[in-house]
Design a protein around this motif. Structure first.
Motif, PDB file in Angstrom:
ATOM      1  N   LEU A  78       0.858  -1.184   0.000  1.00 19.83           N
ATOM      2  CA  LEU A  78       0.000   0.000   0.000  1.00 19.83           C
ATOM      3  C   LEU A  78       0.897   1.237   0.000  1.00 19.83           C
ATOM      4  CD1 LEU A  78      -3.107   0.015   0.144  1.00 19.83           C
ATOM      5  CD2 LEU A  78      -2.904   0.598   2.566  1.00 19.83           C
ATOM      6  N   VAL A  79       0.690   2.105  -0.971  1.00 18.05           N
ATOM      7  CA  VAL A  79       1.447   3.357  -1.029  1.00 18.05           C
ATOM      8  C   VAL A  79       0.532   4.441  -0.473  1.00 18.05           C
ATOM      9  CG1 VAL A  79       2.706   4.967  -2.497  1.00 18.05           C
ATOM     10  CG2 VAL A  79       2.678   2.516  -3.065  1.00 18.05           C
ATOM     11  N   VAL A  80       0.864   4.923   0.706  1.00 16.62           N
ATOM     12  CA  VAL A  80       0.016   5.879   1.416  1.00 16.62           C
ATOM     13  C   VAL A  80       0.599   7.274   1.198  1.00 16.62           C
ATOM     14  CG1 VAL A  80      -0.953   6.517   3.650  1.00 16.62           C
ATOM     15  CG2 VAL A  80      -0.468   4.104   3.141  1.00 16.62           C
ATOM     16  N   ALA A  81      -0.166   8.141   0.551  1.00 18.48           N
ATOM     17  CA  ALA A  81       0.371   9.459   0.191  1.00 18.48           C
ATOM     18  C   ALA A  81      -0.538  10.554   0.728  1.00 18.48           C
ATOM     19  CB  ALA A  81       0.487   9.579  -1.330  1.00 18.48           C
ATOM     20  N   THR A  82       0.068  11.661   1.101  1.00 15.55           N
ATOM     21  CA  THR A  82      -0.733  12.767   1.636  1.00 15.55           C
ATOM     22  C   THR A  82      -0.007  14.099   1.505  1.00 15.55           C
ATOM     23  OG1 THR A  82      -1.936  13.561   3.595  1.00 15.55           O
ATOM     24  CG2 THR A  82       0.207  12.557   3.987  1.00 15.55           C
ATOM     25  N   PRO A  83      -0.781  15.165   1.338  1.00 14.54           N
ATOM     26  CA  PRO A  83      -0.196  16.489   1.588  1.00 14.54           C
ATOM     27  C   PRO A  83      -0.170  16.709   3.098  1.00 14.54           C
ATOM     28  CG  PRO A  83      -2.503  16.713   0.973  1.00 14.54           C
ATOM     29  CD  PRO A  83      -2.198  15.243   0.918  1.00 14.54           C
ATOM     30  N   MET A  84       0.796  17.475   3.571  1.00 18.41           N
ATOM     31  CA  MET A  84       0.773  17.896   4.976  1.00 18.41           C
ATOM     32  C   MET A  84      -0.338  18.924   5.151  1.00 18.41           C
ATOM     33  SD  MET A  84       2.698  16.515   7.055  1.00 18.41           S
ATOM     34  CE  MET A  84       3.067  14.911   6.390  1.00 18.41           C
ATOM     35  N   TYR A  85      -1.285  18.655   6.006  1.00 15.82           N
ATOM     36  CA  TYR A  85      -2.324  19.614   6.379  1.00 15.82           C
ATOM     37  C   TYR A  85      -2.250  19.794   7.887  1.00 15.82           C
ATOM     38  CZ  TYR A  85      -4.935  19.400   1.887  1.00 15.82           C
ATOM     39  OH  TYR A  85      -5.332  19.489   0.567  1.00 15.82           O
ATOM     40  N   ARG A  86      -1.998  21.007   8.330  1.00 17.23           N
ATOM     41  CA  ARG A  86      -1.922  21.271   9.777  1.00 17.23           C
ATOM     42  C   ARG A  86      -0.964  20.322  10.472  1.00 17.23           C
ATOM     43  NH1 ARG A  86      -3.680  25.245   7.575  1.00 17.23           N
ATOM     44  NH2 ARG A  86      -5.894  25.636   7.381  1.00 17.23           N
ATOM     45  N   TYR A  89      -1.210  14.250   8.306  1.00 14.22           N
ATOM     46  CA  TYR A  89      -1.847  13.780   7.075  1.00 14.22           C
ATOM     47  C   TYR A  89      -3.235  14.408   6.937  1.00 14.22           C
ATOM     48  CZ  TYR A  89      -3.059  10.448  10.758  1.00 14.22           C
ATOM     49  OH  TYR A  89      -3.426   9.891  11.946  1.00 14.22           O
ATOM     50  N   SER A  90      -3.760  14.348   5.722  1.00 15.88           N
ATOM     51  CA  SER A  90      -5.029  15.034   5.446  1.00 15.88           C
ATOM     52  C   SER A  90      -6.202  14.325   6.129  1.00 15.88           C
ATOM     53  CB  SER A  90      -5.280  15.079   3.937  1.00 15.88           C
ATOM     54  OG  SER A  90      -5.529  13.776   3.440  1.00 15.88           O
ATOM     55  N   GLY A  91      -7.261  15.077   6.370  1.00 18.94           N
ATOM     56  CA  GLY A  91      -8.485  14.497   6.909  1.00 18.94           C
ATOM     57  C   GLY A  91      -9.100  13.480   5.960  1.00 18.94           C
ATOM     58  N   LEU A  92      -8.954  13.723   4.661  1.00 19.49           N
ATOM     59  CA  LEU A  92      -9.473  12.783   3.661  1.00 19.49           C
ATOM     60  C   LEU A  92      -8.838  11.410   3.840  1.00 19.49           C
ATOM     61  CD1 LEU A  92     -11.176  12.336   1.085  1.00 19.49           C
ATOM     62  CD2 LEU A  92      -9.255  13.247  -0.234  1.00 19.49           C
ATOM     63  N   LEU A  93      -7.542  11.386   4.003  1.00 18.88           N
ATOM     64  CA  LEU A  93      -6.844  10.112   4.204  1.00 18.88           C
ATOM     65  C   LEU A  93      -7.291   9.464   5.521  1.00 18.88           C
ATOM     66  CD1 LEU A  93      -4.506   8.447   2.794  1.00 18.88           C
ATOM     67  CD2 LEU A  93      -3.042   9.377   4.585  1.00 18.88           C
ATOM     68  N   LYS A  94      -7.392  10.281   6.579  1.00 17.29           N
ATOM     69  CA  LYS A  94      -7.799   9.754   7.891  1.00 17.29           C
ATOM     70  C   LYS A  94      -9.186   9.124   7.821  1.00 17.29           C
ATOM     71  CE  LYS A  94      -7.397   9.601  12.525  1.00 17.29           C
ATOM     72  NZ  LYS A  94      -8.708   9.161  12.979  1.00 17.29           N
ATOM     73  N   CYS A  95     -10.110   9.771   7.142  1.00 18.57           N
ATOM     74  CA  CYS A  95     -11.467   9.210   7.010  1.00 18.57           C
ATOM     75  C   CYS A  95     -11.426   7.831   6.376  1.00 18.57           C
ATOM     76  CB  CYS A  95     -12.346  10.130   6.167  1.00 18.57           C
ATOM     77  SG  CYS A  95     -12.864  11.608   7.029  1.00 18.57           S
ATOM     78  N   PHE A  96     -10.611   7.687   5.327  1.00 15.38           N
ATOM     79  CA  PHE A  96     -10.546   6.386   4.639  1.00 15.38           C
ATOM     80  C   PHE A  96      -9.978   5.317   5.568  1.00 15.38           C
ATOM     81  CE2 PHE A  96      -8.538   3.398   1.556  1.00 15.38           C
ATOM     82  CZ  PHE A  96      -9.693   2.989   0.922  1.00 15.38           C
TER      83      PHE A  96
END
Ligand SMILES: Cc1cc2nc3c(=O)[nH]c(=O)nc-3n(C[C@H](O)[C@H](O)[C@H](O)COP(=O)(O)O)c2cc1C
Length: 184
Positions: A78-86, A89-96
């Motif tokens: 699994l390649v887990v990618a994210t922009p740094m937000y605050r 990792y992003s809330g979008l990624l966290k929700c998933f």
């Protein structure tokens, strides 16, 4: 989201956590997938931005979102990618990831990829993303990927970044096969 693959063999799936259509973190995740493809892996990308927000938030059940979770569950890498937000990792990624049941990533090798406006939040790869996958039983490869906007400005990635991508893909190839009992 791409259709679930039918054929057997090692599967690497990227989960880019940016809603941006021109996402730099997604570009890096796809660069890792391209390297894994060269090593004989089938590859898929889950488009989180296309999933229904209510389903991502767990308010309703939705077949497409369920299929996306299942696709992640079918991967050996699994390649887990994210922009740094605050600074994380992003809330979008966290929700998933919140939709995954306990130990869902057990036996999977995870590659951690992040982009940020500046170097200041580089350590969030180790302090936030690594625990995220570990909380679900995932084993992340030792080398993490972090890049800033200037490094992503051109059509070609800087050599040092490309070399880190090479190393991350090589580690994921070995670890993913080993964890799957595929001769590592
Ligand atoms: C809501 C928001 C919060 C952000 N917070 C941070 C931050 O804490 N640290 C940082 O380095 N960059 C931060 N950024 C900048 C993004 O991380 C940066 O633009 C990133 O490279 C975008 O990646 P993408 O192209 O994959 O979407 C933030 C951007 C947004 C929109």
């Amino acid at each position: 989201m791409a259709e679930r693959p039918r054929s057997a063999g090692p599967l690497a799936v990227a989960v880019p956590g940016s809603p941006s259509p021109t996402s730099g973190s997604r570009r890096l995740a796809e660069a890792v997938l391209a390297r894994l493809s060269d090593r004989g892996w089938r590859t898929e990308v889950i488009d989180l931005g296309a999933l229904a927000a209510d389903a991502l938030l767990g308010r309703v059940e939705d077949a497409t979102t369920g299929e996306a979770v299942a696709l992640a569950g079918a991967a050996q890498v699994l390649v887990v990618a994210t922009p740094m937000y605050r600074a994380t990792y992003s809330g979008l990624l966290k929700c998933f990831f919140d939709l995954m049941p306990p130990d869902y990533l057990a036996g999977k090798a995870c590659v951690l990829v992040a982009t940020g406006a500046a170097q200041g939040h580089l350590l969030a790869v180790d302090h936030a993303m690594r625990p995220l996958v570990a909380s679900l039983g995932g084993v992340s490869v030792a080398i993490g990927i972090y890049a800033t906007a200037p490094e992503l400005a051109g059509d070609t990635l800087p050599p040092a970044l490309a070399e880190r991508l090479d190393r991350a893909a090589a580690e994921a190839d070995r670890l993913g096969r080993a964890l799957a009992g595929d001769g590592g």
